[in-house]
Scaffold this motif. Structure first.
Motif, PDB file in Angstrom:
ATOM      1  N   GLU A   1       0.840  -1.208   0.000  1.00  0.00           N
ATOM      2  CA  GLU A   1       0.000   0.000   0.000  1.00  0.00           C
ATOM      3  C   GLU A   1       0.870   1.252   0.000  1.00  0.00           C
ATOM      4  O   GLU A   1       0.582   2.215  -0.722  1.00  0.00           O
ATOM      5  N   HIS A   2       1.911   1.246   0.823  1.00  0.00           N
ATOM      6  CA  HIS A   2       2.814   2.386   0.932  1.00  0.00           C
ATOM      7  C   HIS A   2       3.509   2.647  -0.406  1.00  0.00           C
ATOM      8  O   HIS A   2       3.601   3.795  -0.862  1.00  0.00           O
ATOM      9  N   GLN A   3       3.997   1.592  -1.042  1.00  0.00           N
ATOM     10  CA  GLN A   3       4.657   1.744  -2.336  1.00  0.00           C
ATOM     11  C   GLN A   3       3.701   2.325  -3.372  1.00  0.00           C
ATOM     12  O   GLN A   3       4.085   3.189  -4.168  1.00  0.00           O
ATOM     13  N   GLU A   4       2.463   1.861  -3.358  1.00  0.00           N
ATOM     14  CA  GLU A   4       1.464   2.383  -4.294  1.00  0.00           C
ATOM     15  C   GLU A   4       1.159   3.846  -3.986  1.00  0.00           C
ATOM     16  O   GLU A   4       1.068   4.676  -4.890  1.00  0.00           O
ATOM     17  N   TYR A   5       1.011   4.179  -2.703  1.00  0.00           N
ATOM     18  CA  TYR A   5       0.728   5.552  -2.286  1.00  0.00           C
ATOM     19  C   TYR A   5       1.820   6.506  -2.776  1.00  0.00           C
ATOM     20  O   TYR A   5       1.539   7.604  -3.239  1.00  0.00           O
TER      21      TYR A   5
END
Length: 163
Positions: free
Chosen positions: A27-31
């Motif tokens: 999720e963090h990488q996508e954000y």
């Protein structure tokens, strides 16, 4: 998510947390619209670094009052050449979108500060993308000071050029 009334729980990651931790990392990488990461099972690469007896990587998890893991902070000890001493580098801090605004982020940062004190390290450093205005406001409210720099990365292997 309802407003959290109980004090947030921040604790070290355990091996059984890896599936949720990897999910939060994705999720963090996508954000952050991150570049693709190395192929292969992330948990298989990360687990031995995190849970080894001599690990120099620490991950703290933030839990909601119902015990759900909602965020993480990943840290490692780094050396400052100019200061000639080690500090704690917070490589990542991330909260799931629905967990923001309930004190979990501040609790994670305080957990990181406590970890640095436990390790005998005098300060914590980190960076955030310059477009992440919410994070910048959050860190400013905590009393952190920013130092403008541009982060570079250089692959150790040169890409193949045209033949």
């Amino acid at each position: 998510m309802e407003h959290l009334s109980a004090a947030p729980v921040v604790r070290p990651a355990r091996p059984e947390d890896m599936p949720r931790l990897v999910g939060l990392m994705r999720e963090h990488q996508e954000y952050e619209k991150s570049e693709p990461r190395p192929a292969g099972p992330l948990a298989d690469r990360l687990g031995p670094q995190l849970f080894a007896d001599d690990a120099r990587l620490w991950v703290l998890l933030a839990e909601t009052p119902d015990g759900a893991v909602a965020g993480y902070a990943a840290c490692s000890a780094e050396f400052s050449f100019w200061d000639a001493r080690h500090h704690l580098h917070m490589d990542c801090l991330y909260l799931a979108a629905e967990a923001r605004g309930h004190g979990l982020g501040a609790a994670l940062v305080e957990g990181v500060r406590a970890l640095a004190r436990t390790l005998g390290l005098g300060h914590v450093e980190w960076q955030t993308p310059d477009w992440n205005e919410g994070a910048i406001r959050f860190y400013d409210r905590l009393g952190a000071t920013g130092r403008p720099k541009i982060r570079y990365a250089l692959a150790t292997e040169r890409p193949a050029g045209p033949s």
